[in-house]
Design a protein around this motif. Structure first.
Motif, PDB file in Angstrom:
ATOM      1  N   TYR A  51       0.789  -1.211  -0.009  1.00 23.06           N
ATOM      2  CA  TYR A  51      -0.170  -0.209  -0.153  1.00 23.06           C
ATOM      3  C   TYR A  51       0.863   1.348  -0.067  1.00 23.06           C
ATOM      4  O   TYR A  51       0.587   2.192  -0.809  1.00 23.06           O
ATOM      5  N   ALA A  52       1.879   1.123   0.875  1.00 23.26           N
ATOM      6  CA  ALA A  52       2.665   2.491   0.763  1.00 23.26           C
ATOM      7  C   ALA A  52       3.337   3.030  -0.510  1.00 23.26           C
ATOM      8  O   ALA A  52       3.541   4.062  -0.984  1.00 23.26           O
ATOM      9  N   LEU A  53       3.964   1.788  -1.033  1.00 19.57           N
ATOM     10  CA  LEU A  53       4.558   1.900  -2.620  1.00 19.57           C
ATOM     11  C   LEU A  53       3.726   2.047  -3.646  1.00 19.57           C
ATOM     12  O   LEU A  53       4.051   2.742  -4.714  1.00 19.57           O
ATOM     13  N   GLY A  54       2.570   1.224  -3.659  1.00 17.86           N
ATOM     14  CA  GLY A  54       1.537   1.170  -4.773  1.00 17.86           C
ATOM     15  C   GLY A  54       0.293   1.737  -4.558  1.00 17.86           C
ATOM     16  O   GLY A  54      -0.364   2.023  -5.484  1.00 17.86           O
ATOM     17  N   GLY A  55      -0.054   2.138  -3.389  1.00 20.77           N
ATOM     18  CA  GLY A  55      -1.525   2.793  -3.227  1.00 20.77           C
ATOM     19  C   GLY A  55      -1.462   4.210  -2.827  1.00 20.77           C
ATOM     20  O   GLY A  55      -2.484   4.788  -2.609  1.00 20.77           O
ATOM     21  N   ARG A  56      -0.347   4.903  -2.712  1.00 22.20           N
ATOM     22  CA  ARG A  56      -0.265   6.381  -2.420  1.00 22.20           C
ATOM     23  C   ARG A  56       0.545   6.940  -3.396  1.00 22.20           C
ATOM     24  O   ARG A  56       1.615   6.388  -3.519  1.00 22.20           O
ATOM     25  N   SER A  57       0.494   8.369  -3.627  1.00 21.89           N
ATOM     26  CA  SER A  57       1.076   8.998  -4.391  1.00 21.89           C
ATOM     27  C   SER A  57       2.522   9.553  -3.744  1.00 21.89           C
ATOM     28  O   SER A  57       2.494   9.913  -2.769  1.00 21.89           O
ATOM     29  N   GLY A  58       3.750   9.332  -4.394  1.00 20.93           N
ATOM     30  CA  GLY A  58       4.965   9.961  -3.806  1.00 20.93           C
ATOM     31  C   GLY A  58       4.917  11.324  -3.783  1.00 20.93           C
ATOM     32  O   GLY A  58       5.648  12.168  -3.244  1.00 20.93           O
ATOM     33  N   ALA A  59       3.907  12.041  -4.563  1.00 19.46           N
ATOM     34  CA  ALA A  59       4.064  13.442  -4.523  1.00 19.46           C
ATOM     35  C   ALA A  59       3.331  13.997  -3.276  1.00 19.46           C
ATOM     36  O   ALA A  59       3.634  15.150  -2.962  1.00 19.46           O
ATOM     37  N   ALA A  60       2.651  13.132  -2.477  1.00 20.75           N
ATOM     38  CA  ALA A  60       2.084  13.756  -1.087  1.00 20.75           C
ATOM     39  C   ALA A  60       2.256  12.632   0.001  1.00 20.75           C
ATOM     40  O   ALA A  60       1.739  13.152   0.912  1.00 20.75           O
ATOM     41  N   PHE A  61       2.982  11.896  -0.195  1.00 20.63           N
ATOM     42  CA  PHE A  61       3.341  10.836   0.738  1.00 20.63           C
ATOM     43  C   PHE A  61       4.931  10.399   0.840  1.00 20.63           C
ATOM     44  O   PHE A  61       5.406  10.443  -0.279  1.00 20.63           O
ATOM     45  N   ASP A  62       5.622  10.503   1.905  1.00 21.35           N
ATOM     46  CA  ASP A  62       6.822   9.956   2.019  1.00 21.35           C
ATOM     47  C   ASP A  62       6.950   8.385   2.026  1.00 21.35           C
ATOM     48  O   ASP A  62       7.115   8.023   2.983  1.00 21.35           O
ATOM     49  N   LYS A  63       7.151   8.053   0.948  1.00 16.11           N
ATOM     50  CA  LYS A  63       7.511   6.460   0.716  1.00 16.11           C
ATOM     51  C   LYS A  63       8.707   6.019   1.432  1.00 16.11           C
ATOM     52  O   LYS A  63       8.655   4.994   1.936  1.00 16.11           O
ATOM     53  N   ALA A  64       9.693   6.735   1.308  1.00 17.95           N
ATOM     54  CA  ALA A  64      11.015   6.312   1.959  1.00 17.95           C
ATOM     55  C   ALA A  64      10.852   6.347   3.526  1.00 17.95           C
ATOM     56  O   ALA A  64      11.483   5.490   4.227  1.00 17.95           O
ATOM     57  N   ALA A  65      10.149   7.140   4.127  1.00 17.78           N
ATOM     58  CA  ALA A  65      10.022   7.144   5.621  1.00 17.78           C
ATOM     59  C   ALA A  65       9.194   5.919   5.980  1.00 17.78           C
ATOM     60  O   ALA A  65       9.503   5.407   6.932  1.00 17.78           O
ATOM     61  N   ALA A  66       7.891   5.768   5.146  1.00 18.32           N
ATOM     62  CA  ALA A  66       7.170   4.530   5.501  1.00 18.32           C
ATOM     63  C   ALA A  66       7.837   3.180   5.355  1.00 18.32           C
ATOM     64  O   ALA A  66       7.924   2.550   6.257  1.00 18.32           O
ATOM     65  N   CYS A  67       8.677   3.296   4.283  1.00 11.35           N
ATOM     66  CA  CYS A  67       9.612   2.037   4.060  1.00 11.35           C
ATOM     67  C   CYS A  67      10.667   1.752   5.005  1.00 11.35           C
ATOM     68  O   CYS A  67      10.980   0.821   5.859  1.00 11.35           O
ATOM     69  N   ALA A  68      11.110   2.971   5.635  1.00  9.75           N
ATOM     70  CA  ALA A  68      12.387   3.018   6.688  1.00  9.75           C
ATOM     71  C   ALA A  68      11.607   2.372   8.000  1.00  9.75           C
ATOM     72  O   ALA A  68      11.859   1.674   8.952  1.00  9.75           O
ATOM     73  N   ALA A  69      10.427   3.060   8.177  1.00 10.18           N
ATOM     74  CA  ALA A  69       9.662   2.585   9.346  1.00 10.18           C
ATOM     75  C   ALA A  69       9.181   1.216   9.551  1.00 10.18           C
ATOM     76  O   ALA A  69       9.221   0.454  10.699  1.00 10.18           O
ATOM     77  N   ALA A  70       9.239   0.646   8.300  1.00  8.59           N
ATOM     78  CA  ALA A  70       9.068  -1.001   8.422  1.00  8.59           C
ATOM     79  C   ALA A  70      10.172  -1.861   8.409  1.00  8.59           C
ATOM     80  O   ALA A  70      10.040  -3.049   8.199  1.00  8.59           O
ATOM     81  N   GLY A  71      11.261  -0.997   8.493  1.00  9.83           N
ATOM     82  CA  GLY A  71      12.616  -1.662   8.606  1.00  9.83           C
ATOM     83  C   GLY A  71      13.158  -1.793   7.230  1.00  9.83           C
ATOM     84  O   GLY A  71      14.054  -2.815   7.108  1.00  9.83           O
ATOM     85  N   PHE A  72      12.836  -1.091   6.112  1.00 11.15           N
ATOM     86  CA  PHE A  72      13.337  -0.972   4.773  1.00 11.15           C
ATOM     87  C   PHE A  72      13.823  -0.032   4.522  1.00 11.15           C
ATOM     88  O   PHE A  72      13.535   0.790   3.172  1.00 11.15           O
ATOM     89  N   PRO A  73      15.056   0.697   4.874  1.00  8.47           N
ATOM     90  CA  PRO A  73      15.592   1.804   4.531  1.00  8.47           C
ATOM     91  C   PRO A  73      15.987   1.720   3.300  1.00  8.47           C
ATOM     92  O   PRO A  73      16.853   0.683   2.850  1.00  8.47           O
ATOM     93  N   TRP A  74      15.808   2.756   2.429  1.00 10.05           N
ATOM     94  CA  TRP A  74      16.402   2.743   0.781  1.00 10.05           C
ATOM     95  C   TRP A  74      17.981   3.349   0.912  1.00 10.05           C
ATOM     96  O   TRP A  74      18.467   3.844   1.866  1.00 10.05           O
ATOM     97  N   SER A  75      18.625   2.922  -0.063  1.00 12.16           N
ATOM     98  CA  SER A  75      19.915   3.133  -0.200  1.00 12.16           C
ATOM     99  C   SER A  75      20.183   3.631  -1.478  1.00 12.16           C
ATOM    100  O   SER A  75      19.346   3.540  -2.682  1.00 12.16           O
ATOM    101  N   ASP A  76      21.185   4.305  -1.920  1.00 11.02           N
ATOM    102  CA  ASP A  76      21.502   4.875  -3.284  1.00 11.02           C
ATOM    103  C   ASP A  76      22.083   3.880  -4.077  1.00 11.02           C
ATOM    104  O   ASP A  76      22.780   2.959  -4.107  1.00 11.02           O
TER     105      ASP A  76
END
Length: 161
Positions: A51-76
């Motif tokens: 839902y965080a990645l596919g159900g919400r727009s990255g224009a209005a929702f911080d997907k990186a923060a949601a993933c990090a909170a779930a234990g999946f911090p993004w990397s470069d």
């Protein structure tokens, strides 16, 4: 970062994929600007992120923060794939895709035919490491109740109140 649930390999030589990109999204805008992206083959542990990645727009929702909170911090991704995208940890593989030709309009989506210009497959010999066979499918997300029969991400119960 985005969730593309509709992607399929279509040729082996040259290695080519078709990806469907939903139009009214930040992902679509980024794709139009770059003509490229990184396909990240997620695995079962990523399913709560549907839902965080596919159900919400990255224009209005911080997907990186949601993933990090779930234990999946993004990397470069720039070092591994020469791409500005950030990577979700624990994927079965990461493919840098570059569009060839024009986008094809398919209703609410555009379809891009892409050649694979780079690929990273994490070390699969480590205990518990994901393999290509572990890639998360649309069928699996439906089975888990994460997406509807129409392919839309389902809001988790805690957000349905």
């Amino acid at each position: 970062m985005c969730a593309r649930r509709y992607a399929s390999p279509i040729a082996v030589a040259p290695r080519t994929w078709a990806v469907s990109i939903y139009r009214p999204t930040l992902t679509h805008s980024n794709w139009l600007a770059r003509g490229s992206g990184v396909l990240q083959l997620m695995t079962d542990p990523h399913s709560p992120l549907a839902y965080a990645l596919g159900g919400r727009s990255g224009a209005a929702f911080d997907k990186a923060a949601a993933c990090a909170a779930a234990g999946f911090p993004w990397s470069d991704a720039s070092a591994e794939l020469g791409s500005p995208e950030r990577l979700l940890p624990g994927c079965a593989s990461y493919l840098r895709l570059v569009q060839v030709g024009e986008l094809t309009s398919c209703g609410e989506h555009d379809v891009a035919i892409c050649r694979v210009e780079g690929m990273v497959v994490p070390d699969q010999s480590a205990e518990g490491a994901a393999t290509m066979g572990d890639a998360l499918s649309t069928a699996r997300l439906r089975e888990l109740g994460m997406i509807s029969d129409r392919g839309k991400a389902v809001s988790p119960p805690e957000l349905q109140q």
